[in-house]
Design an enzyme around this catalytic site. Structure first.
Site, PDB file in Angstrom:
ATOM      1  N   ASP A  43       2.960  -1.367   4.579  1.00  0.00           N
ATOM      2  CA  ASP A  43       1.690  -0.851   4.819  1.00  0.00           C
ATOM      3  C   ASP A  43       0.838  -1.747   5.726  1.00  0.00           C
ATOM      4  O   ASP A  43      -0.082  -0.955   6.358  1.00  0.00           O
ATOM      5  CB  ASP A  43       1.285  -0.637   3.323  1.00  0.00           C
ATOM      6  CG  ASP A  43      -0.278  -0.188   3.233  1.00  0.00           C
ATOM      7  OD1 ASP A  43      -0.358   1.036   3.402  1.00  0.00           O
ATOM      8  OD2 ASP A  43      -1.147  -1.180   3.043  1.00  0.00           O
ATOM      9  N   GLU A  74       7.352   3.186   4.356  1.00  0.00           N
ATOM     10  CA  GLU A  74       6.572   1.973   4.589  1.00  0.00           C
ATOM     11  C   GLU A  74       7.399   0.699   4.575  1.00  0.00           C
ATOM     12  O   GLU A  74       7.470  -0.155   5.199  1.00  0.00           O
ATOM     13  CB  GLU A  74       5.252   1.730   3.592  1.00  0.00           C
ATOM     14  CG  GLU A  74       4.367   2.648   3.975  1.00  0.00           C
ATOM     15  CD  GLU A  74       3.157   2.610   2.949  1.00  0.00           C
ATOM     16  OE1 GLU A  74       2.214   2.979   3.295  1.00  0.00           O
ATOM     17  OE2 GLU A  74       3.327   2.500   1.886  1.00  0.00           O
TER      18      GLU A  74
END
Length: 226
Positions: free
Chosen positions: A50, A122
């Site tokens: 992320d 992610e």
């Protein structure tokens, strides 16, 4: 779970340490069911991915939109890194077929769940970053997100994305309300609020009700994706 070698071919990246990819594809439910360690799932890699994703997307938008103000850059970045967008990118590489899920999560449709798909996407970014560094992680993000997503369409579809997210997560009822009008007839400006049940989650202003609703939806989508 699908053969991860096929996934490596699909994303055009070969891991030196395949255990990183295996971890990125391991959902918490599977780790618990299989008796793996408390850290044997992909949530730490998702956390790292992320952060890598945000800096790469921010860098790309900053360099490719020299006249775009900060507020618009923020909105566009939020739309690009939001759960529905990342889930769509995950679907393009059929990531769901490779994720390790518990039997219960699998049978309840976990492979198609946007939250699971976006988290795994992610986590793969985080795994690539650890395996090879920022350059390869950025290359993956560019090829699988930035080069794939039509940002004009992304913005146009904000209302449908918001509606899909709210319905899919059973968050409540979305409604749009014109709260103000200004300007002469040939240059009208409309102010719109989007509400989730009775709570305002976004506002927008535009030359038409439709454009104002899209602006409000973008803000609402950003808010509920935080």
């Amino acid at each position: 779970m699908g053969d991860i070698e096929r996934l490596c071919e699909t994303i055009s990246y070969q891991f030196s340490d395949k255990s990183l990819l295996e971890c990125a594809l391991t959902h918490r439910s599977y780790a618990h069911e299989a008796g793996l360690s408390a850290l044997g799932h992909n949530e730490r890699l998702e956390f790292l991915g992320d952060a890598v994703l945000e800096i790469v997307v921010s860098d790309h938008l900053f360099k490719n939109n020299p006249k775009m103000p900060e507020g618009e850059l923020t909105k566009l970045r939020a739309a690009l890194v939001c759960e529905p967008t990342l889930a769509d990118c995950a679907n393009r590489i059929k990531l769901g077929s490779y994720i390790r899920l518990s039997k219960g999560e699998d049978s309840s449709g976990g492979r198609g769940r946007k939250s699971i798909l976006s988290d795994a996407f992610e986590a793969v970014i985080g795994a690539i970053y650890l395996d090879s560094g920022m350059e390869e992680a950025a290359a993956f993000i560019r090829s699988r997100l930035l080069d794939e997503v039509d940002t004009d369409r992304l913005f146009y579809d904000s209302k449908s994305q918001l509606q899909e997210r709210v319905q899919g997560e059973h968050l409540g009822v979305i409604s749009y309300h014109v709260v103000g009008e200004s300007g002469p007839d040939h240059a009208k400006r409309f102010d719109v609020e989007v509400r989730l049940d009775d709570k305002v989650i976004g506002t927008g202003t535009g030359s038409s009700k439709k454009s104002a609703e899209q602006e409000a939806a973008r803000m609402g989508l950003e808010k509920i994706c935080i």
